[in-house]
Design a protein around this motif. Structure first.
Motif: not given
Length: 379
Positions: A148-152, A82-83, A67-76
């Motif tokens: 959240a909807i991330i428009y990348l 401020q999501i 879960f490292l990358y996923l949780h770093l993404f959520i933290t980001y």
């Protein structure tokens, strides 16, 4: 005096703009070579980036980081945008591709919360009511609450189309690489590299980081363009810059004219000299043993210059041996560059601004010196 005619050229702002742009060009060269950027096919397609993002965010994929990358993404997302999302809500997560046409869907089977990623890294066109349909699919078909909807986009300059008020507050426009703390690269991918325990995963991430920089580097010039825009807007700086540009466009012709004036008609054993282009002179009709040898000399806009010594009798590799024999006769074969010039029937010498020729004047003097000595040696 040029200082009187164009005082703006001596303004320190020019140095700052030039230094910044030089750094951008160095960055472009440094990130341009990697496994992704040298591949001409996949990286241009939306699916390519969506596949990579999904593979990194999915805890069960081959990166072996759980879960490292996923949780770093959520933290980001939480810290930079401020999501209202927490790692605790994404501990039983599945990441899917193209489910309901969604590029990437991150969904948790326990909390029933979801994050939608709409990938526009390659600038694809938006479909009608696209985000509304994706939101409706996740909430109604999957019974998930979309947080959240991330428009990348590649650079953060492509914005999500306005939708209805019910979901607008969920949409976040994020650039992959804008060279700020809030972009995806600095905010998420770099921390992933730093936290990775596996060398293969670190290498994969670094290669992808290099690709995103490579794809976004045209926008790294924005700061320099903004500085130049502001500077040219002052007083009459724009008018003076346009005059300088006009003079610059004539510089290659001027250099060629200075070169020919210095030659001063001394070009025997060639029997003819003519101007092929404004920046380009040709010495012709040196004819030992029924060959017709020619020397072309030209000057380029970037300050460089070059010359070809070639055989007009034979426009093929067979024309080269007589040239070689002639250069060996005068001991000049090694003074030309390795390889062939003018196709395969000539010898070439290029001059570029470098430590050997630190400026245009030094380079042009070297060209003149080389040609004068070469003509003299031919005799």
């Amino acid at each position: 005096m040029i200082t009187d005619q164009f005082p703006f050229l001596y303004h320190p702002q020019w140095g700052a703009i030039a230094d910044g742009y030089r750094q951008v060009k160095r960055e472009k060269r440094s990130v341009g070579f990697n496994l992704f950027s040298v591949t001409s096919n996949g990286r241009h397609h939306e699916n390519f980036h969506s596949d990579i993002l999904a593979s990194l965010l999915d805890p069960g994929r081959e990166h072996q980081e759980g879960f490292l990358y996923l949780h770093l993404f959520i933290t980001y997302l939480r810290e930079q945008y401020q999501i209202l999302v927490s790692c605790e809500d994404f501990c039983h997560t599945r990441v899917t591709r193209e489910e309901g046409r969604l590029d990437v869907l991150i969904k948790d089977e326990v909390s029933r919360k979801a994050i939608i990623i709409e990938n526009k890294i390659n600038g694809a066109q938006d479909m009608e009511d696209q985000l509304e349909r994706y939101h409706r699919f996740a909430e109604k078909n999957g019974n998930y609450t979309v947080v959240a909807i991330i428009y990348l986009s590649a650079d953060g300059l492509k914005y999500a189309p306005k939708s209805n008020a019910r979901i607008d507050h969920l949409v976040y426009n994020i650039g992959c690489f804008v060279n700020t703390a809030t972009d995806l690269l600095n905010g998420w991918l770099v921390p992933c590299v730093q936290a990775s325990a596996h060398a293969d995963s670190r290498s994969f991430l670094q290669q992808y980081i290099n690709l995103l920089k490579h794809l976004s580097n045209k926008h790294m010039e924005t700061a320099q363009k903004a500085q130049l825009y502001d500077f040219l807007s002052e007083s009459n700086n724009l008018q003076q810059a346009l005059l300088v540009m006009e003079l610059m466009s004539q510089m290659t012709a001027y250099r060629a004219e200075c070169f020919i004036k210095a030659i001063n008609g001394k070009y025997h054993p060639f029997r003819q000299l003519y101007r092929y282009k404004e920046n380009y002179y040709c010495f012709e009709n040196y004819c030992p043993e029924d060959n017709h040898f020619k020397l072309d000399v030209w000057f380029n806009e970037d300050g460089s210059a070059g010359l070809d010594f070639w055989n007009t009798t034979l426009h093929s590799p067979e024309g080269r041996p007589p040239l070689t024999q002639e250069l060996q006769r005068i001991g000049w074969e090694t003074l030309f560059d390795p390889g062939h010039g003018n196709g395969d029937n000539g010898y070439r010498k290029l001059f570029k601004i470098s430590d050997a020729y630190p400026n245009m004047k030094a380079l042009d003097a070297a060209v003149l010196d080389f040609v004068e000595k070469f003509i003299h040696a031919l005799g």
